[in-house]
Design a protein around this motif. Structure first.
Motif, short mmCIF file in Angstrom:
data_model
loop_
_atom_site.label_atom_id
_atom_site.label_comp_id
_atom_site.label_asym_id
_atom_site.label_seq_id
_atom_site.Cartn_x
_atom_site.Cartn_y
_atom_site.Cartn_z
N ARG B 52 55.91 36.07 4.74
CA ARG B 52 55.88 34.52 5.26
C ARG B 52 54.52 34.18 5.89
O ARG B 52 54.01 33.09 5.80
CB ARG B 52 56.84 34.55 6.37
CG ARG B 52 58.17 34.25 5.69
CD ARG B 52 59.26 34.46 6.82
NE ARG B 52 60.16 35.23 6.28
CZ ARG B 52 60.73 36.36 7.22
NH1 ARG B 52 60.86 36.11 8.32
NH2 ARG B 52 61.45 37.31 6.74
N SER B 56 52.16 31.28 4.46
CA SER B 56 51.49 30.12 5.71
C SER B 56 50.11 30.04 5.32
O SER B 56 49.62 29.15 5.54
CB SER B 56 51.89 30.53 6.95
OG SER B 56 53.25 31.27 7.33
N ALA B 101 53.48 26.46 8.97
CA ALA B 101 53.71 27.77 9.22
C ALA B 101 55.04 27.89 10.02
O ALA B 101 55.76 28.92 9.68
CB ALA B 101 52.37 28.28 10.01
#
Lengths: 300, 108
Positions: B52, B56, B101
């Motif tokens: 992740r 982002s 994000a």
């Protein structure tokens, strides 16, 4: 016996980490640094902020025009090459023998183009296509076509596309062949009991079973053709004019021909971002395909 | 410093890489201190926290480039310090990236 968690083995990765830092991270940091500055040599740099990126992403400027032109050119090339190589690879894989001496023979023949260094592939086709001493160029001209890859952009494109198809269709064919070999005979037997036609067998059994390999082949070929440098550089040098100047060729012209380090750095970072995204998709598809297969294998 | 003059460091790029290094360090520590199993989000793929973070960062790069290309970097305000420090509209892209994000960390 209780398992003691011990992660010390990770320290064994340190040498690799150091080498990668030296060979990849430091140069990458330098490129990022260059991309926000301008230089006139002698290690003197001047702050330019996002100026190069602004120029790069604006098709109206010289730099932006060159970048977008080579980007579209490269995407068109990748699209054409994929559209030819994937179906051709499937057809070749379907036509390959399943057993007997022909298997080894066709595998070796197919692997041959993949073993030739890219530079040599370029040289082969550069000579092959020449109208004075090249077999293909001479023959095509004698057949009445005015073929000259040095002067005519369409001929140059045709030469490079045919060269890439010659070089890389084998890879697609080999991947598809591996996918076809993994289909159990029971599927074909069931199909023949049902009286399925050749086309129905292909559509309902072979194509779905080849799906993962095909995705991998398509992404692999996309990345390779998107990063192509050597072969067009050797055959056409990016010409005639700019007609076969793909991104990597444009980048080298900018960085090593003109020594515009700032512009080249900004362009290479945008280029790298595209490659990173495609790589990520590729990696995700590959790992997920593996998981699905493991899951399917576990079922009774 | 003479030896690395060719690397052409600037305070801004140095800050960027320090931030990335700190983020990687913090995420590594966090992964050891509070391990979290993979989870399947809206993309339909299993992701870890590291995935992740990667998404982002890539998304932030895309958002900033898209902003530069489509909207530009005209100043939107000036700080009343000295002759006035102009604030580029690119900071809006940074704000969008931060929001993106957060979204990525929650739903992907």
């Amino acid at each position: 016996m209780e398992k003691i968690p011990n992660q010390k083995a990770w320290f064994l990765v340190l040498p690799v980490f150091a080498i990668v830092a030296f060979s990849a991270v430091i140069p990458l940091m330098t490129v990022v640094n260059y991309s926000v500055q301008d230089t006139f040599g002698n290690n003197k740099f001047f702050w330019n902020g996002v100026g190069w990126y602004q120029e790069l992403l604006d098709p109206g400027t010289e730099l932006g025009g060159r970048f977008f032109a080579s980007l579209w050119r490269n995407l068109a090339f990748s699209g054409i090459v994929l559209a030819i190589e994937i179906p051709l690879g499937i057809v070749i894989a379907l036509a390959m023998p399943r057993e007997g001496w022909g298997v080894a023979f066709s595998l070796v023949v197919l692997a041959l183009p993949l073993l030739i260094p890219w530079n040599v592939v370029g040289t082969i086709w550069q000579i092959f296509g020449r109208s004075d001493i090249g077999l293909m160029g001479w023959a095509v001209n004698r057949l009445g076509f005015d073929y000259n890859y040095v002067a005519n952009p369409i001929d140059a494109w045709l030469t490079i596309i045919v060269m890439d198809v010659w070089h890389w269709s084998s890879l697609v064919a080999l991947l598809c062949y591996a996918g076809l070999k993994s289909i159990p005979d029971a599927y074909y037997q069931a199909a023949s009991i049902d009286g399925a036609s050749r086309w129905a067998v292909f559509k309902a059994i072979q194509l779905p079973k080849m799906r993962h390999v095909l995705v991998i082949a398509a992404l692999l070929r996309f990345m390779d053709s998107f990063m192509i440098y050597t072969e067009p550089f050797v055959v056409t040098g990016g010409g005639p004019g700019n007609s076969t100047t793909f991104i990597s060729i444009e980048l080298v012209k900018l960085a090593l021909g003109q020594f515009d380090l700032g512009k080249a750095a900004a362009m290479s970072l945008v280029y790298m971002l595209i490659i990173i995204i495609v790589c990520w998709v590729f990696f995700t598809v590959m790992t997920n395909a593996g998981q699905e297969r493991r899951g399917a294998g576990g079922e009774p | 410093m003479e030896g690395i003059a060719w690397m052409a460091w600037t305070p801004v790029t140095a800050a960027l890489f320090v931030a990335v290094a700190l983020a990687l360090g913090a995420m590594s520590w966090f992964a050891l201190a509070r391990p979290q199993p993979e989870r399947v989000g809206i993309l339909g793929i299993a992701t870890t926290r590291g995935d992740r973070l990667f998404l982002s960062l890539v998304l932030a790069a895309v958002i900033h480039l898209a902003w530069i290309g489509l909207i530009g970097t005209a100043p939107i305000a000036a700080l009343p310090i000295g002759e006035g420090i102009e604030i580029s509209s690119l900071w809006l892209a940074t704000a969008i990236s931060l929001v993106a994000a957060v979204v990525v960390f929650r739903v992907v």
